[in-house]
Write a protein that holds these residues in place. Structure first.
Motif, PDB file in Angstrom:
ATOM      1  N   LEU A 174     -10.523   6.602   4.255  1.00 50.99           N
ATOM      2  CA  LEU A 174     -10.136   5.778   5.377  1.00 50.99           C
ATOM      3  C   LEU A 174      -8.664   5.852   5.540  1.00 50.99           C
ATOM      4  CD1 LEU A 174     -12.889   3.131   4.550  1.00 50.99           C
ATOM      5  CD2 LEU A 174     -12.858   4.466   6.306  1.00 50.99           C
ATOM      6  N   GLU A 175      -7.970   6.291   4.658  1.00 53.75           N
ATOM      7  CA  GLU A 175      -6.314   6.332   4.463  1.00 53.75           C
ATOM      8  C   GLU A 175      -5.845   6.772   5.462  1.00 53.75           C
ATOM      9  OE1 GLU A 175      -7.284   9.159   1.293  1.00 53.75           O
ATOM     10  OE2 GLU A 175      -8.148   7.238   2.070  1.00 53.75           O
ATOM     11  N   SER A 177      -6.155   8.160   9.396  1.00 58.75           N
ATOM     12  CA  SER A 177      -6.971   7.883  10.839  1.00 58.75           C
ATOM     13  C   SER A 177      -7.398   9.222  11.535  1.00 58.75           C
ATOM     14  CB  SER A 177      -5.987   7.114  11.792  1.00 58.75           C
ATOM     15  OG  SER A 177      -6.468   6.940  12.790  1.00 58.75           O
ATOM     16  N   ASP A 194      -2.622   4.796   6.179  1.00 54.23           N
ATOM     17  CA  ASP A 194      -2.622   3.599   5.949  1.00 54.23           C
ATOM     18  C   ASP A 194      -2.994   3.251   4.519  1.00 54.23           C
ATOM     19  OD1 ASP A 194      -3.094   0.796   5.963  1.00 54.23           O
ATOM     20  OD2 ASP A 194      -4.522   0.778   7.754  1.00 54.23           O
ATOM     21  N   GLN A 195      -1.725   2.742   3.969  1.00 50.42           N
ATOM     22  CA  GLN A 195      -1.858   2.382   2.434  1.00 50.42           C
ATOM     23  C   GLN A 195      -2.738   1.391   1.955  1.00 50.42           C
ATOM     24  OE1 GLN A 195       1.955   1.075   0.428  1.00 50.42           O
ATOM     25  NE2 GLN A 195       1.229   2.157  -1.298  1.00 50.42           N
ATOM     26  N   SER A 196      -3.254   0.466   2.837  1.00 47.85           N
ATOM     27  CA  SER A 196      -4.053  -0.704   2.669  1.00 47.85           C
ATOM     28  C   SER A 196      -5.614  -0.011   2.519  1.00 47.85           C
ATOM     29  CB  SER A 196      -4.109  -1.594   3.803  1.00 47.85           C
ATOM     30  OG  SER A 196      -4.805  -1.019   4.799  1.00 47.85           O
ATOM     31  N   LYS A 197      -5.644   0.865   2.834  1.00 46.81           N
ATOM     32  CA  LYS A 197      -7.025   1.626   2.788  1.00 46.81           C
ATOM     33  C   LYS A 197      -7.066   2.913   1.641  1.00 46.81           C
ATOM     34  CE  LYS A 197      -8.165   0.819   7.511  1.00 46.81           C
ATOM     35  NZ  LYS A 197      -8.407   1.248   8.838  1.00 46.81           N
ATOM     36  N   GLU A 198      -5.881   2.838   1.040  1.00 50.41           N
ATOM     37  CA  GLU A 198      -5.787   3.688  -0.084  1.00 50.41           C
ATOM     38  C   GLU A 198      -6.422   3.420  -1.241  1.00 50.41           C
ATOM     39  OE1 GLU A 198      -2.070   6.554  -1.430  1.00 50.41           O
ATOM     40  OE2 GLU A 198      -1.994   4.275  -2.297  1.00 50.41           O
ATOM     41  N   GLU A 199      -7.385   4.348  -2.004  1.00 51.09           N
ATOM     42  CA  GLU A 199      -8.255   3.637  -3.030  1.00 51.09           C
ATOM     43  C   GLU A 199      -7.807   4.321  -4.614  1.00 51.09           C
ATOM     44  OE1 GLU A 199     -12.494   3.058  -2.383  1.00 51.09           O
ATOM     45  OE2 GLU A 199     -12.340   5.181  -1.714  1.00 51.09           O
ATOM     46  N   THR A 511       1.655  -1.025   2.553  1.00 49.54           N
ATOM     47  CA  THR A 511       1.294  -2.469   2.243  1.00 49.54           C
ATOM     48  C   THR A 511       1.450  -2.828   0.802  1.00 49.54           C
ATOM     49  OG1 THR A 511      -1.199  -1.446   1.819  1.00 49.54           O
ATOM     50  CG2 THR A 511      -0.889  -2.479   3.965  1.00 49.54           C
TER      51      THR A 511
END
Length: 969
Positions: A174-175, A177, A194-199, A511
């Motif tokens: 998800l990180e 797009s 997108d760093q907010s979706k990085e796990e 983020t």
């Protein structure tokens, strides 16, 4: 399904990683030789995150956690993915692959994991696979899938790494797009990270309990049999920092404009099977509130047409290709804004900019608290557009209901476009008051006090390189970081100049306080603008590096002569050639990275005098052998899912197959692709048979032949209008046909096919006789371009020489005509403004004809004029053409052929008995050069030559050849 036989290779892999701070690794650099692939076990399966899946730009993360006990003895890992993968071990980037491939004939990579694994510890193998799912010039749109296998052997255990649902876990990445613009019309989509979706999924300690097991895909036999990669892995080395490199310029951002935007996917836009008519458009509307009647200038907009309160608004200035400046005449209150814009790529991004000082409000609901910014028509089918929307009057009346059940789509603030190329073009900058040497970037701090609205870092690498920018920065929480890559910079020396079809850029949404980032693929970088937007605290560059991604060859060739200009031309061409080698000979490393057949043949010859490599060309020709289109001809660029065929390029492919044999003695490619070569030439034979004289008609498309937007005869397509009339029965086209027939005749003899050899010989003799009889102009003493005999270009005559059509009686008058015609490349005698008589790409063939005719003085003068012109303009590499254009590549290796001819003819190294290299003839061919020295690769080493002129006599200072090679003077 046939599996192609192929020449044996030396295997090369990746070695130890180069570490950046805090475990963020750069790319492996040292090659590992003599590692062997492990056989594909039955239990290895193609896996993904779902059994059935398709669609554009999918990213899937895979991980396998293993605990190793004891000393590692062996650990070979084999991997293939459609379309691309990045492999990490314990967070360390190992490599990217696979090589470009035809899905019928895929190749797997094999990598030694031992340098990355930790003994007696937990380890994690992490793979991010990316399925392009769109048309590119380096892949064929197929289906997604990953397969891997191998074993890790320690003294205590054997760990099976086979991909199956029991051992590997998978999750959608998800990180990154899926719906981002393509880097260009020929490349895969750019990166929006997108760093907010990085796990943190690459870490050993990551808890993957929520991840599901990987799933075996439904179509396990969607690919042909996997074969071991036959060319070495790319080499990843730091970009060399030269003292001449300009310092990094720091440019303050100024927030003077509010940007409004929307984005619409058009997945079929670049699909050859779906052709959007030029009249197709997306309509949009909104309202603009003004407290009073007034005129507002400096409204920014992308392409398209716009109406304000029913009156068309036309741009008063074209700032860049991606930005127009408009003037609005506003009424007091809400103003109705309507526009339309055509889809230009498979993601349509539209932007509108309003100066902050204008104090205007934008709302599709006429409500200043509503977050609905626009309404636009959906991406309807072409038939729905034709049936329902096309007939509506422009502009659409206010409050119009769309016909045919079509509904307006709302655009909210959260739905904005994310296009860093557009936004960087629209950025407003303050005066730059800071710059620093690139070596000083590590640990560099940028104060929020100095740059309250953000800043951009402008890099100039002097010429384009294919490389990964690798950044680690702190203080980034809440900000965006944009990377824009381009070969052109605006006159203001701050804005870059992306075009509508080449917008190479990436975006990172931060983020957390620290970000570590590397793009999903290497990028072509000359100028690079790294922009930090929306910062809330000071930014520190913790670490930064650029890592080249290049084909691993060693430069063996060398050249130096008494003419300093020719020396500089040789070096410029050598640098260009080295830059454009990755897993294929590519046209350029920026805009396309496509493997074109004409470019490939030219580059192979350049390589012969620089590196002497054979593996890369053999791989390229193998791909071309697989490239036949529905007509039976070789495609112009491959792998490619389109119908991109250029007639003379298909004939050039035949020359390529013969050149490979002639320079190696290996006939495996001739054997394997003989049926394909016969199908290819059969198309031209049919065209030839349409006339009693067997000549080729370049206008077959106009006369009812196949219809294709790319098909046709290209020739030397960039010359001044009126210089060569190539319509109808064309001399160059027919001569190119003769050359291909001669190559096939010789190849048939090599393969023990005398009947076919004689048939080709008879046909080429008939065509040659017709060229000689019908295209010779006795009054002019030279060959004409076509039967009309209005023009008599040097191209027609040089191709007649190359094809062996010119007889002894004609030779002197032909040579005189050529020398007179090509006194200068430029029509006006000094630059390209009035046009040119030849292009730098076609020069490969023209120089061949000139040296064949003994016109070496003309050849050298053309090099001094044309390639000296490049140097005078400050280029370090050879551009695509002599003409200035923001669309052309500035590092195009099809323009680098002087490196081949200078080495071959001024050093005078000729392998006259090739493919028997036991003898070398040294025969310099130059009138102006007084001394020369250098090296030319030989299968057993290098041939070294040094000579000088004493009066009219050439005296050799030394001649050196590998042991067992006879030197003849």
């Amino acid at each position: 399904m046939r599996r192609r036989k192929f020449i044996g290779y030396t295997s090369v892999g990746l070695g130890s990683a180069i570490f950046l701070p805090n475990g963020f690794a750069a790319l492996g650099k040292k090659g590992i030789e003599n590692i062997s692939a492990q056989e594909l076990p039955e239990k290895a399966q193609f896996i993904w995150h779902a059994t059935e899946n398709a669609g554009r730009n999918q990213y899937v993360n895979f991980r396998r956690k293993i605990k190793l006990s004891g000393t590692i003895k062996e650990s070979i890992f084999n991997i293939f993915a459609d379309t691309s993968y990045q492999l990490f071990i314990n967070e360390v980037f190992v490599c990217q692959g696979p090589i470009r491939f035809d899905p019928r004939y895929p190749f797997f990579d094999y990598i030694d994991l031992k340098p990355y694994l930790k003994e007696n510890a937990e380890n994690v193998i992490s793979i991010q696979a990316n399925f392009f799912g769109c048309k590119t010039y380096k892949s064929i749109n197929h289906i997604p899938g990953l397969i891997c296998w191998g074993k890790i052997f320690t003294k205590k255990q054997a760990v099976d790494l086979s991909s199956n649902s029991q051992n590997w876990k998978a999750a959608i990445a998800l990180e990154r797009s899926r719906y981002t613009p393509q880097l260009s019309f020929a490349l895969n989509p750019n990166d929006f990270y997108d760093q907010s979706k990085e796990e943190k999924w690459k870490q050993v300690a990551f808890n993957d309990q929520a991840w599901k097991p990987a799933v075996a895909i439904a179509k396990q036999k969607a690919w042909g049999s996997l074969a071991k990669r036959k060319i070495p892995m790319l080499r990843y080395e730091p970009v060399t920092i030269n003292q001449s490199m300009p310092p990094i310029k720091v440019i303050p951002l100024i927030h003077q404009e509010d940007k409004y935007s929307f984005t619409i996917p058009f997945p079929d836009k670049l699909n050859d099977a779906v052709v959007y008519p030029e009249r197709y458009y997306i309509a949009y509307y909104t309202y603009v509130f003004s407290e009073k009647e007034k005129i507002v200038r400096d409204i920014s907009a992308f392409w398209g047409e716009m109406w304000l309160n029913g009156k068309e608004v036309k741009p008063y200035r074209h700032d860049t290709e991606l930005k127009l400046s408009l003037e609005w005449h506003l009424q007091e209150g809400w103003n109705y804004l309507f526009g339309k814009v055509a889809p230009y790529a498979d993601i349509l991004d539209f932007y509108l900019g309003i100066p902050k000082t204008a104090n205007l409000t934008l709302s599709a609901n006429k409500n200043d608290v509503s977050d609905v910014l626009f309404r636009h028509t959906p991406n309807v089918s072409i038939s729905a557009f034709t049936d329902f929307l096309e007939a509506l009057p422009l502009p659409y009346p206010e409050g119009v209901q769309l016909p045919g059940g079509i509904e307006w789509l709302e655009v909210r603030q959260a739905n904005r476009a994310e296009n860093p190329a557009f936004e960087s073009c629209w950025d407003v900058y303050g005066a730059s008051f800071e710059s620093f040497e690139i070596q000083k970037i590590q640990g560099k701090r940028f104060s929020i006090t100095d740059y309250p609205s953000g800043f951009a870092l402008l890099f100039d690498l002097e010429y384009i390189r294919l490389c990964y920018p690798i950044l680690k920065a702190s203080g980034t929480k809440g900000s965006y970081i944009d990377f824009v890559y381009c070969e052109y910079i605006d006159d203001d020396q701050r804005h870059l100049k992306p075009t509508f079809n080449y917008q190479s850029a990436d975006r990172v949404k931060c983020t957390e306080d620290v970000i570590a980032y590397m793009p999903n693929q290497p990028r072509g970088v000359r100028y690079m603008l790294i922009t930090f937007r929306g910062i809330s605290e000071s930014i520190c560059i913790e670490s930064f590096s650029l890592r080249k991604a290049t084909y691993p060859v060693v430069k063996k060739g060398a050249f130096k002569c008494s003419d300093p200009l020719l020396n500089r031309i040789w070096e410029m061409c050598a640098l260009t050639q080295a830059t454009n080698m990755e897993d294929a000979y590519v046209d350029c490393v920026g805009r396309e990275r496509g493997m074109y057949i004409r470019d490939t043949v030219i580059q192979y010859h350049n390589n012969l005098v620089l590196f002497g490599d054979q593996l890369l060309f053999q791989r390229c020709m193998e791909l071309y052998g697989q490239s036949l289109d529905a007509s039976g001809r070789f495609r112009a660029v491959y792998p490619n899912s389109g119908t991109y065929v250029i007639a003379d390029f298909a004939l050039n492919a035949v020359e390529g197959f013969w050149a490979q044999y002639e320079n190696t003695g290996d006939q495996s490619l001739l054997e394997n692709f003989w049926p394909e070569m016969l199908k290819n030439i059969a198309w031209f034979n049919n065209l030839s048979d349409a006339r009693a004289d067997y000549l080729l008609d370049a206008d077959w498309l106009k006369k009812g032949g196949e219809v294709s937007s790319n098909d046709g005869f290209a020739g030397d397509s960039c010359v001044v209008d009126g210089y060569r009339d190539i319509a109808g029965i064309n001399c160059e086209f027919s001569c190119t046909y003769v050359i291909a027939l001669r190559c096939l005749s010789k190849a048939a003899n090599v393969l023990g096919k005398p009947t076919e050899a004689n048939a080709f010989k008879k046909r080429l003799e008939k065509v040659s006789q017709s060229i000689h009889a019908l295209l010779w102009d006795a009054k002019k003493g030279c060959y004409s371009d076509n039967l009309e005999k209005r023009t008599h270009s040097a191209q027609a005559n040089l191709f007649a020489l190359r094809a062996g059509v010119v007889d002894a009686k004609q030779l002197e008058s032909v040579k005189k005509h050529i020398a007179q015609t090509l006194r200068c490349i430029f029509v006006n005698g000094y630059d390209d403004k009035a046009g040119v008589y030849m292009s730098p790409s076609y020069a490969f063939y023209l120089f061949d004809g000139l040296y064949t005719a003994g016109l070496e003085e003309t050849a050298e003068n053309l090099m001094r004029q044309g390639w000296g012109f490049f140097l005078a303009k400050g280029y370090q590499t050879t551009p695509e053409d002599f003409h200035d254009s923001p669309y052309q590549s500035l590092c195009h290796a099809w323009s680098a052929s002087p490196v081949y001819y200078l080495s071959k003819y001024i050093l005078g190294v000729h392998y006259t008995k090739a493919p028997d290299f036991s003898e070398v003839l040294i025969k310099p061919q130059t009138k102006s050069v007084q001394q020369a020295e250098g090296k030319v690769p030989h299968p057993k080493g290098v041939v070294e030559v040094k000579w000088h002129r004493e009066k009219a006599q050439i005296v050799f200072d030394y001649l050196k050849a590998p042991e067992g090679v006879k030197v003849v003077i």
